[in-house]
Design an enzyme around this catalytic site. Structure first.
Site, PDB file in Angstrom:
ATOM      1  N   ASP A  24      48.395  68.271  57.453  1.00  0.00           N
ATOM      2  CA  ASP A  24      48.570  69.501  57.016  1.00  0.00           C
ATOM      3  C   ASP A  24      48.737  70.287  58.745  1.00  0.00           C
ATOM      4  O   ASP A  24      48.229  69.858  59.487  1.00  0.00           O
ATOM      5  CB  ASP A  24      47.519  70.242  56.436  1.00  0.00           C
ATOM      6  CG  ASP A  24      47.879  71.334  55.675  1.00  0.00           C
ATOM      7  OD1 ASP A  24      49.184  71.822  55.767  1.00  0.00           O
ATOM      8  OD2 ASP A  24      46.913  71.753  55.215  1.00  0.00           O
ATOM      9  N   HIS A  41      57.424  70.383  61.673  1.00  0.00           N
ATOM     10  CA  HIS A  41      57.701  68.830  61.123  1.00  0.00           C
ATOM     11  C   HIS A  41      58.191  67.812  61.931  1.00  0.00           C
ATOM     12  O   HIS A  41      57.817  66.811  62.207  1.00  0.00           O
ATOM     13  CB  HIS A  41      58.551  69.084  59.732  1.00  0.00           C
ATOM     14  CG  HIS A  41      58.335  69.911  58.955  1.00  0.00           C
ATOM     15  ND1 HIS A  41      56.919  69.866  58.392  1.00  0.00           N
ATOM     16  CD2 HIS A  41      58.769  71.043  58.081  1.00  0.00           C
ATOM     17  CE1 HIS A  41      56.831  70.936  57.399  1.00  0.00           C
ATOM     18  NE2 HIS A  41      57.917  71.463  57.294  1.00  0.00           N
ATOM     19  N   LEU A 135      49.274  46.111  59.618  1.00  0.00           N
ATOM     20  CA  LEU A 135      49.268  47.423  58.616  1.00  0.00           C
ATOM     21  C   LEU A 135      50.249  47.520  57.720  1.00  0.00           C
ATOM     22  O   LEU A 135      51.575  47.463  57.849  1.00  0.00           O
ATOM     23  CB  LEU A 135      49.438  48.669  59.869  1.00  0.00           C
ATOM     24  CG  LEU A 135      49.071  49.939  59.111  1.00  0.00           C
ATOM     25  CD1 LEU A 135      47.929  50.358  58.903  1.00  0.00           C
ATOM     26  CD2 LEU A 135      49.728  51.068  60.105  1.00  0.00           C
TER      27      LEU A 135
END
Ligand code: FPP
Length: 238
Positions: A24, A41, A135
């Site tokens: 956020d 962004h 991962l």
């Protein structure tokens, strides 16, 4: 304290298997600089790269990133399009780097409602990385926790399954097969779950930092993990 010292300390203690992140603050980061939200962004993609790299180095099994929620569609069309564009761009430019780092890719959410181009890029990325063993990068896209629970119930009804309990219910969630998150990080200070992994976060340790997502770097991730390692996890016991 150098970041190497932090790394040594972290490696000596049990690590979270699964880290989930609410990324956020992109909009606020841009606003502070007098820039359009898209720039926030875009800057946030650098933090995504770094988080993936660091989690891979630490040997974390799963990193779930909340990239687009079911509620995000109400944002201006230009912003939604820009986010979708960024996602496609990242998928094509980062796949070889992800592959080099032995990262696998998966998604959670109603991805069949995303633009066809994004769906196609996701399919290609998942396919290309499917043999990797490091991962698992799990992107939450058009994701909502309540929707996920409803979708699980619909699946169970359709299959006619009767013996549902708390353990096997997870098998019908989008995250089937993944361990629940041990640590949930939210950047930019908001104390909310925002419909994120509602079922899976039942026992997660929550870590909220004021740092805005585009500023979130290796040292911030180390700090969150160290904080997690200081907590005593009792799962309702004593
Ligand atoms: C929240 O900031 C962020 C998002 C809704 C999108 C997150 C997307 C990225 C970091 C870029 C692309 C990611 C991937 C995985 C390719 P906000 O816009 O709600 O910020 P604000 O609360 O300050 O307005």
């Amino acid at each position: 304290m150098s970041s190497d010292d932090a790394l040594k300390r972290i490696k000596n203690k049990p690590l979270p298997r699964h880290i989930a992140v609410i990324m956020d603050g992109n909009g606020r980061w841009a606003k502070k600089r007098g820039l359009p939200r898209l720039f926030g962004h875009r800057a946030g993609t650098q933090s995504v790269r770094e988080a993936v790299k660091v989690c891979g180095e630490l040997g974390i099994e799963v990193l779930t990133l909340y990239a687009f929620s079911t509620e995000n569609w109400v944002r201006p069309k230009t912003e939604v399009n820009a986010l979708m564009g960024l996602l496609s761009k990242m998928l094509s430019s980062e796949i070889s780097e992800l592959d080099k780092n032995n990262v696998r890719l998966m998604t959670v959410g109603r991805t069949h409602e995303l633009p066809p181009k994004v769906q196609d890029d996701l399919r290609k990325g998942i396919e290309k990385l499917k043999h990797n063993t490091g991962l698992t990068l799990n992107l939450a896209l058009n994701y909502g926790g309540r929707q996920e629970i409803v979708d699980a119930i619909k699946k169970i009804q359709k299959l006619g399954i009767k013996n549902i309990d708390e353990k096997n219910f997870s098998d019908y969630l989008y995250t089937a097969g993944l361990p629940d998150p041990d640590l949930m990080i939210r950047t930019s200070g908001e104390m909310r779950l925002s419909n994120f992994l509602l079922y899976q976060l039942a026992y997660a340790e929550l870590y909220v930092t004021e740092t805005l997502w585009p500023d979130f770097r290796r040292e911030h991730l180390y700090k969150a993990v160290e904080e997690y390692q200081k907590r005593e996890r009792r799962f309702g016991g004593t």
